[in-house]
Design an enzyme around this catalytic site. Sequence first.
Site, short mmCIF file in Angstrom:
data_model
loop_
_atom_site.label_atom_id
_atom_site.label_comp_id
_atom_site.label_asym_id
_atom_site.label_seq_id
_atom_site.Cartn_x
_atom_site.Cartn_y
_atom_site.Cartn_z
N GLU A 1 -6.16 4.66 8.27
CA GLU A 1 -5.98 6.09 8.00
C GLU A 1 -7.29 6.70 7.47
O GLU A 1 -7.61 7.86 7.75
CB GLU A 1 -4.81 6.30 7.03
CG GLU A 1 -3.49 6.09 7.77
CD GLU A 1 -2.38 5.47 6.94
OE1 GLU A 1 -2.44 5.52 5.70
OE2 GLU A 1 -1.45 4.91 7.57
N LYS B 1 0.04 4.31 -0.16
CA LYS B 1 -0.56 5.50 0.47
C LYS B 1 -0.35 6.71 -0.46
O LYS B 1 -0.42 6.56 -1.68
CB LYS B 1 0.02 5.70 1.87
CG LYS B 1 -0.08 4.40 2.69
CD LYS B 1 0.29 4.54 4.13
CE LYS B 1 0.15 3.18 4.81
NZ LYS B 1 0.37 3.25 6.24
N GLY C 1 3.16 2.39 10.64
CA GLY C 1 4.08 3.51 10.46
C GLY C 1 4.85 3.88 11.71
O GLY C 1 5.47 4.93 11.79
N HIS D 1 -9.29 1.30 5.55
CA HIS D 1 -7.92 1.40 6.09
C HIS D 1 -7.96 2.31 7.32
O HIS D 1 -8.72 3.28 7.37
CB HIS D 1 -6.97 1.96 5.02
CG HIS D 1 -5.54 1.88 5.47
ND1 HIS D 1 -4.98 2.84 6.28
CD2 HIS D 1 -4.58 0.95 5.25
CE1 HIS D 1 -3.72 2.49 6.54
NE2 HIS D 1 -3.45 1.35 5.93
N GLU E 1 -4.73 -4.87 10.70
CA GLU E 1 -3.68 -3.86 10.84
C GLU E 1 -3.87 -3.13 12.16
O GLU E 1 -4.65 -2.16 12.23
CB GLU E 1 -3.75 -2.86 9.68
CG GLU E 1 -3.58 -3.49 8.32
CD GLU E 1 -3.03 -2.49 7.31
OE1 GLU E 1 -1.95 -2.74 6.77
OE2 GLU E 1 -3.67 -1.45 7.09
N SER F 1 4.15 -2.04 9.96
CA SER F 1 5.61 -2.08 10.08
C SER F 1 6.23 -3.40 9.62
O SER F 1 7.19 -3.89 10.24
CB SER F 1 6.06 -1.72 11.51
OG SER F 1 5.65 -0.41 11.82
N ASN G 1 0.86 -1.18 0.00
CA ASN G 1 0.00 0.00 0.00
C ASN G 1 0.90 1.23 0.00
O ASN G 1 1.56 1.51 1.00
CB ASN G 1 -0.89 -0.04 1.25
CG ASN G 1 -1.68 1.25 1.44
OD1 ASN G 1 -1.76 2.08 0.53
ND2 ASN G 1 -2.25 1.42 2.62
P1 13P Z 1 3.57 0.49 7.41
O1 13P Z 1 4.07 -0.82 6.85
O2 13P Z 1 4.26 1.68 6.86
O3 13P Z 1 3.53 0.44 8.92
O4 13P Z 1 2.02 0.64 6.94
C1 13P Z 1 1.16 -0.42 7.11
C2 13P Z 1 -0.12 -0.13 6.39
O5 13P Z 1 -0.87 0.73 6.80
C3 13P Z 1 -0.42 -0.89 5.17
O6 13P Z 1 -1.71 -0.66 4.74
#
Ligand code: 13P
Length: 255
Positions: free
Chosen positions: A97, A12, A177, A95, A171, A217, A10
């Site tokens: 976010e 983002k 992140g 997601h 997640e 992560s 992903n």
């Molecule tokens: P990170 O791997 O950067 O922690 O992000 C995970 C994520 O949100 C994948 O959708």
Amino acid sequence: MAPRTMVAGNWKMNLGPAEAADFARDLTLPPSIRSEVALFPPALSLAALREELGEGPEVALGVQNVHWETSGAYTGELSVAMAAEAGATFVLVGHSERRHIFGEDDDDASRKVEAVLRGGLTPVLCVGETLEERKRGELSGVILRQLEAVLASGEVEDRITTEARLVVAYEPVWAIGTGETATPADASEAHRILRERLVSRLGDTVGQGVPILYGGSVKPDNAGDLLSAPDVNGVLVGGASLDPTSFARIVAQGG
Ligand code: 13P
């Protein structure tokens, strides 16, 4: 039957069209991978990525969000049909976010999963608890509420049961992140909770076949342990999917 392993990236809000094309040129996947590999670039980069990757089935593409309506006055939104026309076969829904920064709720996720299934694409439903929820012992309550919100739609349940198109991504919000990864045991525990509910709601064959991915992560040096944890069927990678070498190293560990 256990689902095929899936390794997804992903991106983002990273990598515009030119950078996406560079990524594709630099991506060397290991020969004879058995995993399903998917990338979720920003929607504006999807066509450039598809073109540079070629039409081969090796890497599937998806979008990070859609609107549930098919067209109309929804400034800034994308429809499922547009995503499909641009080459997407998967759509991320809910997601963390989207939930925590943009205020999306379970009803939005439910409408989006319905629209994605109706449009013939595969939803990747993201669920996960915050650190506060985890500390209060609410892991299972939160992730099952997020899953049930979607399965509660009769149309979703029917389509998933007959067409077997659903991916779930666990997640944990505290691991996204942050560099803080859930241990393989943490991931397995959450995945087992989700699996039990999928089987009880969708029956053994369909419920066992839904891939449950871990995200938060994931890096080349922890992917192997996570991918071999019980009940973990794949990974959804954020930051480490932006670099073709690190993404390919993770894909290699999916077998
Ligand atoms: P990170 O791997 O950067 O922690 O992000 C995970 C994520 O949100 C994948 O959708």
